[in-house]
Design an enzyme around this catalytic site. Structure first.
Site, PDB file in Angstrom:
ATOM      1  N   GLU A  27      30.915 -10.924  77.723  1.00 18.96           N
ATOM      2  CA  GLU A  27      30.214  -9.340  78.124  1.00 18.96           C
ATOM      3  C   GLU A  27      30.144  -8.645  76.519  1.00 18.96           C
ATOM      4  O   GLU A  27      31.163  -8.503  75.981  1.00 18.96           O
ATOM      5  CB  GLU A  27      31.074  -8.585  78.863  1.00 18.96           C
ATOM      6  N   GLU A  75      28.080   2.459  76.269  1.00 21.84           N
ATOM      7  CA  GLU A  75      28.695   2.839  77.634  1.00 21.84           C
ATOM      8  C   GLU A  75      28.837   4.415  77.335  1.00 21.84           C
ATOM      9  O   GLU A  75      29.460   4.805  76.142  1.00 21.84           O
ATOM     10  CB  GLU A  75      30.111   2.127  77.752  1.00 21.84           C
TER      11      GLU A  75
END
Length: 512
Positions: free
Chosen positions: A164, A169
């Site tokens: 990932e 974010e």
């Protein structure tokens, strides 16, 4: 196109102008960025392009209490929107994720959304998106990940791993909770998800990369970019700023990020109480509960000297670049009495005709070249041949222009620029430059550590023969300012980064 290297002169390295809305970083010398259509979308239609995207996550229902629902995804006015809302009634389902088994009961009370690429072929390249976070504690994110977490590990015990790479974010507001830092700036992470011989999944993270800002991620649109270089490293870009670099966790696998991934645009709930859950008031407020994505773009790095026809090259031709040709006058070198060489950048949004003319002091065209190029951003050396003899003591100029392929009229010029040349670089200039380069000592393990700000460069290493006869010994792309030169023989060497002579070094011993 003939490329020579012995007289490539100094190029003043430029930074991307902050006024440019968004474009990839300058490619290394000899390379070109082309848009990868598979993972790019301008969201200019009236609904999500189902040929590219799922409007749900195909292998994850969402982190409790937020569930991914297609109803929360919409496209209008050039924006893809993900709305967070309170469910009228809790939804209880059974599902699995990377750490729990199928059949695990989950209770959801908040609707979020996930736009997930249908293919998982995203590999090395540049990925960027421009978006504005929702004004809640729902996330607004952009990341790459494998949907398979069972790639075989390095041990003979059925160990396994998944990958990932989080480019951004964020949440849209702060509060009295530890995760409030995600409300401002840029936050990138690299996760090596690994189950050892005991089968327990671990989150083995790279050192995080952050960019600070005084503004909330929900105040305005920002551009977030990630350049996945290779199996070991990436760099990140916040609103086209200077990059920050990440080395992937490599204690399990020497080159961990070795699998292609999918692209994800997601709004979810973060773990409570690290981030508090969104309240009912903000989830009911249409001025707060929507995350807005302007576009997502992906780029492939290809050889600039050879125009390629690739199924992934964009056919939509979004207006990414201010189309231009850039030649730095200090980079023009006299190869012989009829040939010059220089370093050139060009940016085009469509297939174009590039025209380059060398003119003498009287304005007469003494050399001309027409180049047909495909869309993209290239940085390469180029050579131009004159019809008459050239002199290092005379004044010249270079005229560059960009035209549509369908017309050669002067009135159809899309871009033009004059570059006045005070003088050419010559063999004597090069000799003086090389003699004055900084000398670098090799490390004990025969590594060359480049003493400058970390960047992404095309490097070339030359050794010197008689009469400044330079021969290229090594070339490639460096991401971490360190070069392994164990394979070089004893001798004197010169280092070039993106066409600029930067250092010299001696190799006095051979590696054992």
């Amino acid at each position: 196109m003939k490329i020579t290297t012995s007289l490539l002169p100094t190029l003043i390295l430029t930074t991307i102008c902050s006024s440019v809305l968004a474009e990839p970083p300058r490619p290394p010398l000899g390379k070109k960025w082309i848009l990868n259509e598979t993972f790019s979308d301008e969201f200019n239609g009236t609904e999500l392009d189902k040929s590219k995207w799922f409007d749900y996550h195909p292998s994850w229902a969402g982190r409790e209490p937020g569930i991914f629902m297609p109803s929360q995804i919409s496209v209008q006015d050039g924006l893809m929107r993900i709305k967070g809302e309170k469910l009228k009634q809790d939804k209880v389902i059974t599902s699995a994720d990377i750490v729990t088994q199928e059949g695990t009961e989950r209770t959801y009370s908040i609707a979020g959304g996930a736009v997930i690429s249908k293919t998982e072929t995203a590999y090395f390249g540049y990925y960027e998106s421009r978006f504005k976070a929702a004004k809640t504690t729902m996330s607004t994110t952009f990341w790459l990940a494998t949907r398979n977490w069972d790639f075989p590990g390095p041990k003979p015990c059925n160990d396994r791993y998944g990958l990932e790479l989080d480019i951004q974010e964020s949440i849209g507001r702060g509060g009295d909770f530890n995760g409030k830092v995600f409300a401002k700036g840029m936050h990138a992470n690299g996760h090596f998800w690994y189950a050892d011989c005991d089968g327990k999944m671990q989150d083995l993270r790279s050192p995080k990369v952050t960019f600070k800002s005084d503004n909330l991620a929900s105040d305005s649109f920002n551009t977030y970019g990630g350049w996945w270089h290779n199996e070991s490293s990436a760099s990140f870009y916040y609103n086209n700023s200077a990059p920050k670099f990440m080395r992937f966790y490599s204690e399990v696998k020497d080159k961990p990020f070795d699998q292609p991934m999918g692209v994800n645009l997601v709004s979810e709930t973060y773990p409570f109480p690290w981030v508090e859950l969104p309240n009912d008031q903000e989830l009911a407020d249409p001025a707060k509960n929507v995350a807005y994505y302007d576009w997502v773009r992906a780029y492939l790095l290809v050889d600039a000297k050879h125009e390629q026809t690739d199924k992934n090259i964009s056919r939509s031709n979004p207006l990414i670049y201010t189309e231009s040709i850039t030649i730095n006058p200090t980079s023009v070198a006299l190869i012989d009495n009829k040939n010059i060489e220089f370093l050139m950048e060009y940016k085009t949004n469509q297939a174009r005709l590039l025209q380059i003319e060398l003119r003498n002091a009287q304005g007469q065209v003494i050399a001309k070249s027409d180049i047909t190029v495909q869309p993209g951003y290239a940085f390469l050396p180029y050579q131009l041949a004159s019809r008459t003899k050239l002199s290092e003591h005379e004044q010249y100029s270079i005229y560059t222009s960009i035209k549509p392929l369908t017309s050669n009229k002067n009135s159809d010029v899309l871009f033009s620029q004059w570059v006045n040349l005070a003088n050419f670089n010559t063999i004597n200039d090069l000799e003086t430059k090389l003699n004055n380069l900084t000398n670098i000592e090799l490390t004990d393990d025969h590594s060359l550590i480049i003493p400058m700000e970390q960047g992404v460069f095309h490097y070339s290493i030359f050794n010197q023969g008689k009469k400044l006869n330079l021969t290229q010994q090594m070339q490639g792309i460096t991401y971490n300012n360190s070069l392994d030169v164990k394979g070089l023989a004893k001798g004197s060497y010169f280092l070039q980064l993106d066409g600029e002579w930067v250092a010299k070094f001696e190799k006095t011993t051979l590696a054992k």
